[in-house]
Design a protein around this motif. Structure first.
Motif, PDB file in Angstrom:
ATOM      1  N   PHE A  60       0.844  -1.197   0.000  1.00 52.32           N
ATOM      2  CA  PHE A  60       0.000   0.000   0.000  1.00 52.32           C
ATOM      3  C   PHE A  60       0.884   1.253   0.000  1.00 52.32           C
ATOM      4  O   PHE A  60       0.647   2.193  -0.768  1.00 52.32           O
ATOM      5  N   ALA A  61       1.919   1.266   0.848  1.00 51.66           N
ATOM      6  CA  ALA A  61       2.842   2.402   0.906  1.00 51.66           C
ATOM      7  C   ALA A  61       3.586   2.569  -0.423  1.00 51.66           C
ATOM      8  O   ALA A  61       3.784   3.697  -0.893  1.00 51.66           O
ATOM      9  N   LEU A  62       3.974   1.464  -1.042  1.00 57.51           N
ATOM     10  CA  LEU A  62       4.650   1.515  -2.334  1.00 57.51           C
ATOM     11  C   LEU A  62       3.754   2.142  -3.399  1.00 57.51           C
ATOM     12  O   LEU A  62       4.179   3.015  -4.151  1.00 57.51           O
ATOM     13  N   VAL A  63       2.500   1.714  -3.438  1.00 57.66           N
ATOM     14  CA  VAL A  63       1.558   2.262  -4.417  1.00 57.66           C
ATOM     15  C   VAL A  63       1.376   3.767  -4.197  1.00 57.66           C
ATOM     16  O   VAL A  63       1.376   4.547  -5.155  1.00 57.66           O
ATOM     17  N   HIS A  64       1.260   4.199  -2.965  1.00 59.09           N
ATOM     18  CA  HIS A  64       1.121   5.634  -2.691  1.00 59.09           C
ATOM     19  C   HIS A  64       2.375   6.405  -3.074  1.00 59.09           C
ATOM     20  O   HIS A  64       2.277   7.533  -3.565  1.00 59.09           O
ATOM     21  N   ALA A  65       3.532   5.816  -2.874  1.00 62.89           N
ATOM     22  CA  ALA A  65       4.776   6.469  -3.290  1.00 62.89           C
ATOM     23  C   ALA A  65       4.819   6.629  -4.808  1.00 62.89           C
ATOM     24  O   ALA A  65       5.227   7.672  -5.324  1.00 62.89           O
ATOM     25  N   ILE A  66       4.374   5.600  -5.525  1.00 65.01           N
ATOM     26  CA  ILE A  66       4.343   5.678  -6.992  1.00 65.01           C
ATOM     27  C   ILE A  66       3.402   6.786  -7.438  1.00 65.01           C
ATOM     28  O   ILE A  66       3.721   7.572  -8.331  1.00 65.01           O
ATOM     29  N   TYR A  67       2.227   6.879  -6.806  1.00 65.92           N
ATOM     30  CA  TYR A  67       1.291   7.957  -7.135  1.00 65.92           C
ATOM     31  C   TYR A  67       1.922   9.324  -6.885  1.00 65.92           C
ATOM     32  O   TYR A  67       1.769  10.253  -7.686  1.00 65.92           O
ATOM     33  N   ALA A  68       2.633   9.468  -5.771  1.00 59.53           N
ATOM     34  CA  ALA A  68       3.260  10.750  -5.449  1.00 59.53           C
ATOM     35  C   ALA A  68       4.316  11.117  -6.485  1.00 59.53           C
ATOM     36  O   ALA A  68       4.385  12.260  -6.936  1.00 59.53           O
ATOM     37  N   ILE A  69       5.139  10.154  -6.856  1.00 61.19           N
ATOM     38  CA  ILE A  69       6.183  10.402  -7.858  1.00 61.19           C
ATOM     39  C   ILE A  69       5.558  10.750  -9.204  1.00 61.19           C
ATOM     40  O   ILE A  69       5.964  11.698  -9.871  1.00 61.19           O
ATOM     41  N   ASP A  70       4.540   9.995  -9.603  1.00 58.85           N
ATOM     42  CA  ASP A  70       3.860  10.254 -10.872  1.00 58.85           C
ATOM     43  C   ASP A  70       3.234  11.639 -10.866  1.00 58.85           C
ATOM     44  O   ASP A  70       3.352  12.389 -11.834  1.00 58.85           O
ATOM     45  N   GLY A  71       2.587  11.982  -9.765  1.00 56.54           N
ATOM     46  CA  GLY A  71       1.965  13.306  -9.655  1.00 56.54           C
ATOM     47  C   GLY A  71       2.996  14.416  -9.736  1.00 56.54           C
ATOM     48  O   GLY A  71       2.771  15.445 -10.384  1.00 56.54           O
ATOM     49  N   ALA A  72       4.135  14.220  -9.102  1.00 55.07           N
ATOM     50  CA  ALA A  72       5.201  15.224  -9.148  1.00 55.07           C
ATOM     51  C   ALA A  72       5.739  15.385 -10.566  1.00 55.07           C
ATOM     52  O   ALA A  72       5.976  16.501 -11.028  1.00 55.07           O
ATOM     53  N   HIS A  73       5.917  14.259 -11.269  1.00 56.27           N
ATOM     54  CA  HIS A  73       6.401  14.330 -12.663  1.00 56.27           C
ATOM     55  C   HIS A  73       5.395  15.049 -13.559  1.00 56.27           C
ATOM     56  O   HIS A  73       5.783  15.870 -14.390  1.00 56.27           O
ATOM     57  N   ARG A  74       4.121  14.727 -13.387  1.00 57.53           N
ATOM     58  CA  ARG A  74       3.089  15.377 -14.212  1.00 57.53           C
ATOM     59  C   ARG A  74       2.995  16.870 -13.910  1.00 57.53           C
ATOM     60  O   ARG A  74       2.848  17.687 -14.819  1.00 57.53           O
ATOM     61  N   THR A  75       3.094  17.232 -12.641  1.00 58.38           N
ATOM     62  CA  THR A  75       3.039  18.645 -12.250  1.00 58.38           C
ATOM     63  C   THR A  75       4.226  19.400 -12.817  1.00 58.38           C
ATOM     64  O   THR A  75       4.079  20.505 -13.345  1.00 58.38           O
ATOM     65  N   ARG A  76       5.398  18.795 -12.718  1.00 59.16           N
ATOM     66  CA  ARG A  76       6.597  19.445 -13.254  1.00 59.16           C
ATOM     67  C   ARG A  76       6.479  19.647 -14.762  1.00 59.16           C
ATOM     68  O   ARG A  76       6.821  20.708 -15.291  1.00 59.16           O
ATOM     69  N   ALA A  77       6.000  18.622 -15.469  1.00 62.50           N
ATOM     70  CA  ALA A  77       5.840  18.734 -16.922  1.00 62.50           C
ATOM     71  C   ALA A  77       4.845  19.837 -17.266  1.00 62.50           C
ATOM     72  O   ALA A  77       5.066  20.621 -18.199  1.00 62.50           O
ATOM     73  N   LEU A  78       3.771  19.922 -16.515  1.00 57.71           N
ATOM     74  CA  LEU A  78       2.771  20.964 -16.749  1.00 57.71           C
ATOM     75  C   LEU A  78       3.372  22.348 -16.507  1.00 57.71           C
ATOM     76  O   LEU A  78       3.227  23.250 -17.332  1.00 57.71           O
ATOM     77  N   LEU A  79       4.068  22.508 -15.396  1.00 60.92           N
ATOM     78  CA  LEU A  79       4.693  23.804 -15.091  1.00 60.92           C
ATOM     79  C   LEU A  79       5.767  24.165 -16.096  1.00 60.92           C
ATOM     80  O   LEU A  79       5.870  25.325 -16.501  1.00 60.92           O
ATOM     81  N   ASP A  80       6.560  23.190 -16.512  1.00 59.77           N
ATOM     82  CA  ASP A  80       7.579  23.446 -17.533  1.00 59.77           C
ATOM     83  C   ASP A  80       6.933  23.966 -18.813  1.00 59.77           C
ATOM     84  O   ASP A  80       7.418  24.895 -19.441  1.00 59.77           O
ATOM     85  N   GLY A  81       5.821  23.335 -19.195  1.00 59.97           N
ATOM     86  CA  GLY A  81       5.107  23.759 -20.393  1.00 59.97           C
ATOM     87  C   GLY A  81       4.533  25.161 -20.262  1.00 59.97           C
ATOM     88  O   GLY A  81       4.586  25.961 -21.195  1.00 59.97           O
ATOM     89  N   LEU A  82       4.008  25.474 -19.100  1.00 60.31           N
ATOM     90  CA  LEU A  82       3.429  26.803 -18.866  1.00 60.31           C
ATOM     91  C   LEU A  82       4.501  27.889 -18.827  1.00 60.31           C
ATOM     92  O   LEU A  82       4.288  28.993 -19.328  1.00 60.31           O
ATOM     93  N   LEU A  83       5.643  27.567 -18.248  1.00 67.19           N
ATOM     94  CA  LEU A  83       6.708  28.561 -18.117  1.00 67.19           C
ATOM     95  C   LEU A  83       7.421  28.827 -19.433  1.00 67.19           C
ATOM     96  O   LEU A  83       8.011  29.891 -19.616  1.00 67.19           O
ATOM     97  N   LYS A  84       7.385  27.875 -20.363  1.00 71.17           N
ATOM     98  CA  LYS A  84       8.030  28.074 -21.662  1.00 71.17           C
ATOM     99  C   LYS A  84       7.213  28.990 -22.550  1.00 71.17           C
ATOM    100  O   LYS A  84       7.740  29.611 -23.440  1.00 71.17           O
ATOM    101  N   ASP A  85       5.921  29.039 -22.320  1.00 69.55           N
ATOM    102  CA  ASP A  85       5.041  29.865 -23.154  1.00 69.55           C
ATOM    103  C   ASP A  85       5.073  31.289 -22.765  1.00 69.55           C
ATOM    104  O   ASP A  85       5.402  32.134 -22.428  1.00 69.55           O
TER     105      ASP A  85
END
Length: 85
Positions: A60-85
């Motif tokens: 259960f802890a592993l699955v939550h860690a994966i969700y956190a990492i995935d969410g962080a990667h998606r957020t970073r990609a979104l912010l990177d895209g917004l900041l480039k524009d």
């Protein structure tokens, strides 16, 4: 292995064969890689291997860690895209 290396993750399937990892660590890495790349492709065999070494709260802890990492990667990609524009 049947998995491909996904450069968005830190671990490639080829790493799973490394003698530096224990069987428990390889089971954890295989689960995490499959869960992160394509949870729909998760097999009972992958889960069964993980259950040999870890209890439900640890998984259960592993699955939550994966969700956190995935969410962080998606957020970073979104912010990177917004900041480039």
């Amino acid at each position: 292995t049947r998995f491909k290396c996904d450069w968005s993750s830190d671990v490639c399937s080829s790493d799973l064969k490394s003698p530096h990892f224990s069987a428990a660590e390889r089971a954890c890495l295989e689960f995490a890689e499959q869960y992160y790349i394509d949870v729909a492709g998760m097999t009972d065999d992958i889960v069964a291997k993980l259950l040999q070494y870890y209890d439900s709260p640890a998984i259960f802890a592993l699955v939550h860690a994966i969700y956190a990492i995935d969410g962080a990667h998606r957020t970073r990609a979104l912010l990177d895209g917004l900041l480039k524009d």
